[in-house]
Design a protein around this motif. Structure first.
Motif, PDB file in Angstrom:
ATOM      1  N   ALA A 293       0.824  -1.205   0.000  1.00 39.32           N
ATOM      2  CA  ALA A 293       0.000   0.000   0.000  1.00 39.32           C
ATOM      3  C   ALA A 293       0.859   1.255   0.000  1.00 39.32           C
ATOM      4  O   ALA A 293       0.467   2.288  -0.538  1.00 39.32           O
ATOM      5  CB  ALA A 293      -0.930  -0.003   1.213  1.00 39.32           C
ATOM      6  N   GLU A 294       2.046   1.151   0.621  1.00 38.21           N
ATOM      7  CA  GLU A 294       2.977   2.274   0.680  1.00 38.21           C
ATOM      8  C   GLU A 294       4.385   1.727   0.855  1.00 38.21           C
ATOM      9  O   GLU A 294       4.575   0.616   1.362  1.00 38.21           O
ATOM     10  CB  GLU A 294       2.633   3.197   1.851  1.00 38.21           C
ATOM     11  N   PRO A 295       5.404   2.493   0.462  1.00 40.73           N
ATOM     12  CA  PRO A 295       6.780   2.023   0.597  1.00 40.73           C
ATOM     13  C   PRO A 295       7.329   2.263   2.010  1.00 40.73           C
ATOM     14  O   PRO A 295       8.179   3.133   2.241  1.00 40.73           O
ATOM     15  CB  PRO A 295       7.541   2.857  -0.441  1.00 40.73           C
ATOM     16  N   SER A 296       6.826   1.491   2.974  1.00 40.19           N
ATOM     17  CA  SER A 296       7.296   1.612   4.348  1.00 40.19           C
ATOM     18  C   SER A 296       7.765   0.259   4.842  1.00 40.19           C
ATOM     19  O   SER A 296       7.321  -0.793   4.351  1.00 40.19           O
ATOM     20  CB  SER A 296       6.184   2.142   5.262  1.00 40.19           C
ATOM     21  N   ILE A 297       8.654   0.255   5.835  1.00 39.88           N
ATOM     22  CA  ILE A 297       9.137  -0.999   6.412  1.00 39.88           C
ATOM     23  C   ILE A 297       7.989  -1.720   7.101  1.00 39.88           C
ATOM     24  O   ILE A 297       7.870  -2.940   7.027  1.00 39.88           O
ATOM     25  CB  ILE A 297      10.284  -0.741   7.407  1.00 39.88           C
ATOM     26  N   GLU A 298       7.127  -0.963   7.770  1.00 40.06           N
ATOM     27  CA  GLU A 298       6.001  -1.565   8.465  1.00 40.06           C
ATOM     28  C   GLU A 298       5.081  -2.284   7.486  1.00 40.06           C
ATOM     29  O   GLU A 298       4.634  -3.411   7.743  1.00 40.06           O
ATOM     30  CB  GLU A 298       5.228  -0.489   9.235  1.00 40.06           C
ATOM     31  N   ALA A 299       4.808  -1.657   6.376  1.00 44.40           N
ATOM     32  CA  ALA A 299       3.949  -2.284   5.367  1.00 44.40           C
ATOM     33  C   ALA A 299       4.612  -3.533   4.795  1.00 44.40           C
ATOM     34  O   ALA A 299       3.938  -4.549   4.550  1.00 44.40           O
ATOM     35  CB  ALA A 299       3.642  -1.291   4.249  1.00 44.40           C
ATOM     36  N   LEU A 300       5.901  -3.471   4.599  1.00 47.02           N
ATOM     37  CA  LEU A 300       6.635  -4.617   4.069  1.00 47.02           C
ATOM     38  C   LEU A 300       6.596  -5.787   5.044  1.00 47.02           C
ATOM     39  O   LEU A 300       6.322  -6.932   4.656  1.00 47.02           O
ATOM     40  CB  LEU A 300       8.084  -4.215   3.783  1.00 47.02           C
ATOM     41  N   LEU A 301       6.840  -5.519   6.317  1.00 50.37           N
ATOM     42  CA  LEU A 301       6.820  -6.578   7.326  1.00 50.37           C
ATOM     43  C   LEU A 301       5.428  -7.189   7.454  1.00 50.37           C
ATOM     44  O   LEU A 301       5.285  -8.413   7.547  1.00 50.37           O
ATOM     45  CB  LEU A 301       7.282  -6.017   8.673  1.00 50.37           C
ATOM     46  N   ASP A 302       4.416  -6.356   7.461  1.00 49.57           N
ATOM     47  CA  ASP A 302       3.041  -6.866   7.550  1.00 49.57           C
ATOM     48  C   ASP A 302       2.711  -7.748   6.350  1.00 49.57           C
ATOM     49  O   ASP A 302       1.987  -8.747   6.469  1.00 49.57           O
ATOM     50  CB  ASP A 302       2.047  -5.715   7.614  1.00 49.57           C
ATOM     51  N   SER A 303       3.256  -7.394   5.204  1.00 48.46           N
ATOM     52  CA  SER A 303       2.950  -8.116   3.978  1.00 48.46           C
ATOM     53  C   SER A 303       3.610  -9.494   3.943  1.00 48.46           C
ATOM     54  O   SER A 303       2.978 -10.475   3.545  1.00 48.46           O
ATOM     55  CB  SER A 303       3.400  -7.295   2.768  1.00 48.46           C
ATOM     56  N   ILE A 304       4.859  -9.580   4.358  1.00 45.46           N
ATOM     57  CA  ILE A 304       5.602 -10.844   4.219  1.00 45.46           C
ATOM     58  C   ILE A 304       5.475 -11.747   5.443  1.00 45.46           C
ATOM     59  O   ILE A 304       5.875 -12.908   5.408  1.00 45.46           O
ATOM     60  CB  ILE A 304       7.095 -10.600   3.917  1.00 45.46           C
ATOM     61  N   LYS A 305       4.899 -11.223   6.536  1.00 45.96           N
ATOM     62  CA  LYS A 305       4.774 -12.017   7.752  1.00 45.96           C
ATOM     63  C   LYS A 305       3.773 -13.150   7.561  1.00 45.96           C
ATOM     64  O   LYS A 305       2.721 -12.985   6.952  1.00 45.96           O
ATOM     65  CB  LYS A 305       4.338 -11.141   8.923  1.00 45.96           C
ATOM     66  N   THR A 306       4.122 -14.313   8.088  1.00 44.83           N
ATOM     67  CA  THR A 306       3.220 -15.461   8.103  1.00 44.83           C
ATOM     68  C   THR A 306       3.290 -16.103   9.484  1.00 44.83           C
ATOM     69  O   THR A 306       4.104 -15.709  10.325  1.00 44.83           O
ATOM     70  CB  THR A 306       3.625 -16.516   7.054  1.00 44.83           C
ATOM     71  N   LYS A 307       2.465 -17.105   9.714  1.00 45.16           N
ATOM     72  CA  LYS A 307       2.507 -17.816  10.989  1.00 45.16           C
ATOM     73  C   LYS A 307       3.867 -18.459  11.210  1.00 45.16           C
ATOM     74  O   LYS A 307       4.372 -18.533  12.331  1.00 45.16           O
ATOM     75  CB  LYS A 307       1.412 -18.884  11.019  1.00 45.16           C
ATOM     76  N   ARG A 308       4.476 -18.896  10.140  1.00 42.25           N
ATOM     77  CA  ARG A 308       5.755 -19.598  10.234  1.00 42.25           C
ATOM     78  C   ARG A 308       6.912 -18.652  10.506  1.00 42.25           C
ATOM     79  O   ARG A 308       7.855 -19.004  11.201  1.00 42.25           O
ATOM     80  CB  ARG A 308       6.003 -20.362   8.938  1.00 42.25           C
ATOM     81  N   TYR A 309       6.850 -17.462   9.923  1.00 44.30           N
ATOM     82  CA  TYR A 309       7.952 -16.517  10.051  1.00 44.30           C
ATOM     83  C   TYR A 309       7.573 -15.392  11.011  1.00 44.30           C
ATOM     84  O   TYR A 309       6.713 -14.573  10.702  1.00 44.30           O
ATOM     85  CB  TYR A 309       8.328 -15.928   8.694  1.00 44.30           C
ATOM     86  N   THR A 310       8.198 -15.363  12.169  1.00 46.45           N
ATOM     87  CA  THR A 310       7.907 -14.336  13.155  1.00 46.45           C
ATOM     88  C   THR A 310       8.406 -12.979  12.667  1.00 46.45           C
ATOM     89  O   THR A 310       9.286 -12.890  11.810  1.00 46.45           O
ATOM     90  CB  THR A 310       8.593 -14.657  14.493  1.00 46.45           C
ATOM     91  N   ARG A 311       7.842 -11.950  13.233  1.00 45.92           N
ATOM     92  CA  ARG A 311       8.286 -10.601  12.885  1.00 45.92           C
ATOM     93  C   ARG A 311       9.771 -10.440  13.200  1.00 45.92           C
ATOM     94  O   ARG A 311      10.512  -9.816  12.437  1.00 45.92           O
ATOM     95  CB  ARG A 311       7.463  -9.566  13.660  1.00 45.92           C
TER      96      ARG A 311
END
Length: 411
Positions: A293-311
């Motif tokens: 939605a925007e070029p931010s680190i927060e948006a990137l982390l929210d996008s790639i996060k899954t149950k398997r991969y912790t923040r």
């Protein structure tokens, strides 16, 4: 002189840390305290709110006698290597008698037996961790389940161990104990129960105690002065000075431009070379970047996060990409060799005696001036400090290269 070691990040130093410092001296009977402190980037894959010199000053103002740096090679690793690097440094000083760490359990009775069984990390344990992760478990959950399985625990014991190691400080404490045993260290471990605020608590749980996470949240949402009830006066003074000089507060978004530059200019074959880019995450990043939605680190982390991969895992991965830390630079064999030096960040007048003794007792070179020593881990530390300083509001060349140019802080 009896000396206790503590392993810290101080992001920032708050009243809970003061409590831990005082109780560590009390329960160990120590005359002096040596702190191993992470530099500009931390174990959960985050930048520190202020630079390591400011946080070193906080530690010295509290009473710590000597502060040494945990190299970034170990500081931004999973618990096993974070603990191993820190314990190796304390052991190498030759002056530290004991280690004190906080834990949710507040006792070694349930951690020491597990450490005894896991001190030799077997192929069986590693295979079981991999098997657990293949079912979708995060690494912390997979490690806890694998540890329970290979120690031959009963079903009720497995549940108890899973519950024990689900707490972040218990898990980290277990790795401290394992590291000391692997090193054959004479350092005696102690643990102190965490009170009031827990590690991840975002809201203060007592009138004067809040977690570092809670303190940073207050500062972010309500301004620096809102943190005053939860931090010592000297922490507030140092933070105020750093913020006024444009050296804080630093967070992930300060690195947005260089981070996205790195991600946008490298293809999947290049990304997969970096540490913690595993199991096709490079493809997931490349696929999801155009959908943000925007070029931010927060948006990137929210996008790639899954149950398997912790923040935490993903933040460390991004940090390795930002700092250009490749898997080939951080192999298991290289990490097992331990830090190749003891970098002094600061000391009180009382710490001079420790330094004099360390010149005779230390099993690693004691470094006060980086220009006099050459080591790939030290070079990585200097680069990390420069990348961090380049994110200041008004970066200047002296600040960017200050880690190379300035001597340790003294009080």
């Amino acid at each position: 002189m009896k000396t206790v070691g503590i392993i810290v990040e101080y992001n920032p130093l708050h009243n809970g840390h003061v409590l831990h410092y005082n109780r560590s001296k009390q329960i160990t009977g120590a005359d002096a305290v040596v702190a191993v402190m992470s530099g500009p980037f931390l174990q959960r894959g985050e930048p520190a709110i202020v630079n390591k010199r400011a946080r070193t000053e906080m530690a010295l103002r509290m009473g710590v006698d000597l502060v040494i740096e945990l190299p970034v090679t170990y500081a931004v690793q999973p618990a096993e290597w974070f603990a191993y690097g820190a314990c190796t440094l304390l052991n190498a000083t030759g002056v530290v008698d004991s280690l004190s760490f906080g834990s949710e359990s507040g006792t070694l009775d349930n951690l020491l037996p597990v450490a005894e069984k896991l001190v030799k990390e077997s192929d069986e344990l590693r295979k079981e961790i991999a098997r657990q992760m293949s079912t979708g478990s995060s690494f912390p959950s997979a490690y806890a389940a694998a540890a329970a399985a290979v120690t031959g625990a009963s079903e009720s014991s497995i549940q108890a161990l899973n519950k024990l190691l689900a707490k972040p400080n218990n898990s980290l404490g277990l790795h401290y104990l394992i590291a000391l045993k692997r090193l054959g260290s004479p350092i005696v471990p102690y643990t102190i129960p965490r009170e009031s605020a827990q590690y991840h608590d975002a809201e203060p749980a007592a009138s004067t105690i809040a977690s570092a996470t809670g303190v940073r949240k207050l500062i972010s949402e309500h301004g620096l002065e809102s943190s005053a009830p939860y931090v010592p006066d000297y922490t507030l003074d140092i933070l105020r000075r750093e913020f006024e000089e444009g050296r804080g507060p630093i967070n992930w978004e300060n690195f947005r431009q260089p981070m996205f530059h790195a991600l946008l200019t490298q293809d999947v074959t290049q990304l997969q070379l970096f540490n913690e880019v595993t199991e096709g995450l490079e493809h997931r990043i490349q696929r999801l970047l155009p959908q943000l939605a925007e070029p931010s680190i927060e948006a990137l982390l929210d996008s790639i996060k899954t149950k398997r991969y912790t923040r935490t895992k993903l933040q460390r991965m991004l940090l390795h990409i930002l700092l250009q830390n490749k898997k080939s630079d951080m192999t298991r064999k290289q990490l097992e060799e331990g830090p190749g030096y003891i970098r002094v960040l600061g000391f009180r007048e009382s710490g001079r005696a420790l330094l004099r003794t360390m010149k005779k007792s230390a099993s690693l070179p004691v470094i006060t001036r980086p220009s006099t020593f050459d080591h790939p881990f030290l070079e990585r530390d200097l680069k990390a400090a420069a990348v961090y300083a380049n994110a200041y509001a008004n970066p200047a060349i002296p600040a960017i290269f200050s880690d190379y140019l300035l001597p340790p802080i003294t009080l």
